[in-house]
Design a protein around this motif. Structure first.
Motif, mmCIF file in Angstrom:
data_model
loop_
_atom_site.group_PDB
_atom_site.id
_atom_site.type_symbol
_atom_site.label_atom_id
_atom_site.label_comp_id
_atom_site.label_asym_id
_atom_site.label_seq_id
_atom_site.Cartn_x
_atom_site.Cartn_y
_atom_site.Cartn_z
ATOM 1 N N UNK A 28 0.832 -1.201 0.000
ATOM 2 C CA UNK A 28 0.000 0.000 0.000
ATOM 3 C C UNK A 28 0.868 1.253 0.000
ATOM 4 N N UNK A 29 0.281 2.337 -0.481
ATOM 5 C CA UNK A 29 0.963 3.630 -0.468
ATOM 6 C C UNK A 29 0.939 4.197 0.949
ATOM 7 N N UNK A 30 2.042 4.790 1.366
ATOM 8 C CA UNK A 30 2.136 5.391 2.694
ATOM 9 C C UNK A 30 2.786 6.767 2.579
ATOM 10 N N UNK A 31 2.587 7.562 3.614
ATOM 11 C CA UNK A 31 3.273 8.854 3.700
ATOM 12 C C UNK A 31 4.025 8.879 5.023
ATOM 13 N N UNK A 32 5.339 8.952 4.946
ATOM 14 C CA UNK A 32 6.184 8.885 6.136
ATOM 15 C C UNK A 32 6.830 10.242 6.387
ATOM 16 N N UNK A 33 6.680 10.746 7.609
ATOM 17 C CA UNK A 33 7.312 12.003 8.000
ATOM 18 C C UNK A 33 8.074 11.789 9.302
ATOM 19 N N UNK A 34 9.080 12.620 9.526
ATOM 20 C CA UNK A 34 9.874 12.517 10.752
ATOM 21 C C UNK A 34 10.275 13.911 11.211
ATOM 22 N N UNK A 35 9.951 14.226 12.464
ATOM 23 C CA UNK A 35 10.321 15.522 13.022
ATOM 24 C C UNK A 35 11.747 15.517 13.553
ATOM 25 N N UNK A 36 12.289 14.305 13.775
ATOM 26 C CA UNK A 36 13.644 14.177 14.300
ATOM 27 C C UNK A 36 14.174 12.803 13.933
ATOM 28 N N UNK A 37 15.363 12.484 14.431
ATOM 29 C CA UNK A 37 15.942 11.162 14.195
ATOM 30 C C UNK A 37 15.415 10.114 15.167
ATOM 31 N N UNK A 38 14.509 10.515 16.058
ATOM 32 C CA UNK A 38 14.044 9.611 17.112
ATOM 33 C C UNK A 38 12.792 8.819 16.735
ATOM 34 N N UNK A 39 11.990 9.324 15.814
ATOM 35 C CA UNK A 39 10.731 8.644 15.494
ATOM 36 C C UNK A 39 10.192 9.107 14.153
#
Length: 231
Positions: A28-39
């Motif tokens: 499935x298509x997903x959208x991945x974002x990260x505010x930092x290197x922690x999560x």
């Protein structure tokens, strides 16, 4: 005859239970974002009932990982993945556009919330993902959430912080260790459960943290449940 053998029907039922989830595997298509290197935050289409867990993988045949699901029940769902292993770190460094998933979600420890009327949910770090749906969706239980984590907005994003904002202070307690220092989560859990008049405490933390909270609550006469392994 096999049809009259109890072992035959048990074997058939177990085989079907094992096979069924794999029949639902999809890319499935997903959208991945990260505010930092922690999560990282992984977003999917479709609402999901509170208390369910989901499995994702970069490959259909190996490397499956289980995460709590955050959803309002209507407008999509997402997972919060702490960057602690090769796969979860790669979600931050090289966000994928597609992932393999089990379309069949399954009940996890948080689903126990539906069996009670007043519940204290205790989470540390990214363990919050298992409980947020109970704030976003109508629930048969009155829940109180206690979340302790470091740098909540910086590490988990503004969206995660907004999800726990706007609730009465006695209902949602957020302790940012980057601002307030390291708390005694065990003591806070017992005191909050008593003031909330909780019937049960459910905790998701690291193995030692979960054991400490469960042990302290039981010593205080409060039923408590936590995962055996790291959550």
């Amino acid at each position: 005859m096999l049809q009259k053998s109890q072992d035959f029907w048990f074997t058939l039922a177990i085989t079907m239970i094992i096979i069924l989830p794999w029949v639902t595997v999809r890319k499935v298509a997903v959208r991945v974002t990260a505010s930092s290197n922690h999560a990282s935050i992984i977003k999917f289409e479709g609402g999901v009932q509170a208390g369910l867990l989901g499995r994702i993988s970069p490959s259909p045949l190996s490397g499956w990982h289980t995460f709590g699901i955050i959803s309002d029940g209507e407008n999509g769902h997402m997972m919060l993945a702490g960057a602690v292993g090769d796969f979860t770190k790669s979600l931050v460094s090289k966000p994928p556009s597609h992932l393999w998933v089990w379309k069949l979600h399954f009940a996890g420890l948080p689903y126990l919330t539906n069996l009670y009327q007043r519940v204290l949910l205790v989470a540390t770090g990214s363990g919050i993902c298992a409980f947020l749906s109970f704030l976003l969706q109508p629930s048969s239980a009155k829940v109180c959430l206690l979340w302790s984590a470091k740098g909540i907005e910086q590490n988990f994003g503004k969206e995660s912080k907004q999800m726990v904002s706007g609730f009465p202070i006695e209902m949602v307690i957020v302790h940012d260790t980057a601002i307030c220092g390291r708390p005694n989560v065990t003591k806070m859990s017992v005191e909050t459960a008593q003031s909330w008049k909780a019937e049960v405490v459910i905790v998701t933390s690291n193995p030692q943290g979960s054991r400490d909270v469960v042990g302290a609550c039981k010593a205080a006469g409060l039923p408590a449940f936590g995962p055996i392994w790291d959550s």
